[in-house]
Design an enzyme around this catalytic site. Structure first.
Site, PDB file in Angstrom:
ATOM      1  N   SER A  21     -98.366 -28.127 -36.865  1.00 48.40           N
ATOM      2  CA  SER A  21     -99.158 -27.319 -35.935  1.00 48.40           C
ATOM      3  C   SER A  21    -100.586 -27.812 -35.784  1.00 48.40           C
ATOM      4  O   SER A  21    -101.234 -27.521 -34.774  1.00 48.40           O
ATOM      5  CB  SER A  21     -99.166 -25.851 -36.382  1.00 48.40           C
ATOM      6  OG  SER A  21     -99.743 -25.720 -37.674  1.00 48.40           O
ATOM      7  N   ASP A 200    -107.765 -17.793 -40.172  1.00 42.93           N
ATOM      8  CA  ASP A 200    -106.677 -17.922 -41.154  1.00 42.93           C
ATOM      9  C   ASP A 200    -106.979 -18.973 -42.212  1.00 42.93           C
ATOM     10  O   ASP A 200    -106.249 -19.102 -43.197  1.00 42.93           O
ATOM     11  CB  ASP A 200    -105.334 -18.199 -40.477  1.00 42.93           C
ATOM     12  CG  ASP A 200    -105.258 -19.556 -39.789  1.00 42.93           C
ATOM     13  OD1 ASP A 200    -106.190 -20.364 -39.916  1.00 42.93           O
ATOM     14  OD2 ASP A 200    -104.243 -19.796 -39.105  1.00 42.93           O
ATOM     15  N   HIS A 203    -105.755 -23.397 -39.689  1.00 39.21           N
ATOM     16  CA  HIS A 203    -105.760 -24.041 -38.379  1.00 39.21           C
ATOM     17  C   HIS A 203    -107.184 -24.291 -37.894  1.00 39.21           C
ATOM     18  O   HIS A 203    -108.120 -23.594 -38.298  1.00 39.21           O
ATOM     19  CB  HIS A 203    -104.969 -23.197 -37.377  1.00 39.21           C
ATOM     20  CG  HIS A 203    -103.525 -23.094 -37.742  1.00 39.21           C
ATOM     21  ND1 HIS A 203    -102.988 -21.961 -38.328  1.00 39.21           N
ATOM     22  CD2 HIS A 203    -102.513 -23.985 -37.641  1.00 39.21           C
ATOM     23  CE1 HIS A 203    -101.702 -22.162 -38.573  1.00 39.21           C
ATOM     24  NE2 HIS A 203    -101.392 -23.378 -38.163  1.00 39.21           N
TER      25      HIS A 203
END
Length: 219
Positions: A21, A200, A203
């Site tokens: 990601s 978070d 990311h």
């Protein structure tokens, strides 16, 4: 009509970005996505092909690689460079399903590199180390989901070093280059990483994306 090479139906230079990601989210403009920044930088010169898959580790990428790589045929020679950015998910704790043991992680990287070089023999390969995470922010994020944290800066550091080791094995020319994002983000202690990530703690935020884009451009 006149055929314009690389524009209407012709082959065109491109770069492939392969990873999890951290790559897949790279086109997000609201966070200065690093892939989006590179796409703007190389506009009308190079097409960027994003093959980043959220949650994936090196084992899953290796298993799916034959299906992830389109059959470019003679156009494979148009690939100028490839980024390979894995390790952030491999490095989670052993009880987590994404975990890949360190020995296997190194072997997977070598196997992926071998396949990439076979597919794109003329392309420069950029090996990116996984960045440190803000463990407090990630623990809070997981708690909001009713889950336990499975990440530690020490573990990520081991996987970053594994990428460095594999990069050294392929040193000796410009065909493989280390892009040490882990070190650029502050190394094992992760000091200041909170200013580079989203809430978070894993990311990339705008500052982190800008940093990654700059490191890739310098490579």
């Amino acid at each position: 009509t006149t055929r314009v090479p690389g524009f209407l139906g012709g082959s065109r230079p491109f770069a492939l970005l392969l990873g999890d990601s951290l790559t897949g989210r790279g086109f997000q403009p609201e966070h200065h996505g690093w892939v989006a920044s590179l796409s703007d930088r190389y506009s009308r010169k190079l097409d960027l092909v994003n093959r980043g898959y959220g949650g994936w580790n090196s084992r899953w990428v290796l298993r799916a690689l034959p299906h992830l790589l389109p059959r470019w045929g003679p156009d494979a020679a148009q690939c100028r460079w490839v980024t390979l950015w894995l390790g952030a998910n491999d490095a989670v704790d052993e009880w987590a399903k994404q975990h890949v043991p360190l020995v296997e992680f190194r072997a997977n990287l070598r196997a992926i590199i071998s396949q990439l070089r076979a597919a794109f023999p003329e392309a420069k390969l950029l090996l990116l180390t996984p960045p440190p995470c803000d463990t407090d922010a990630w623990a809070a994020h997981r708690l909001r989901q009713g889950k336990s944290s499975e990440r530690s800066p020490q573990q990520v550091g081991l996987y970053a070093e594994a990428v460095r080791e594999v990069a050294r094995e392929h040193a000796g020319g410009e065909s493989a280059v280390l892009v040490d994002i882990h070190r650029a983000f502050g190394g094992a202690d992760g000091k200041g990483v909170s200013s580079l990530t989203l809430e978070d703690g894993v990311h990339l935020g705008a500052n982190g994306s800008d940093l990654v884009a700059g490191e890739v451009l310098r490579a």
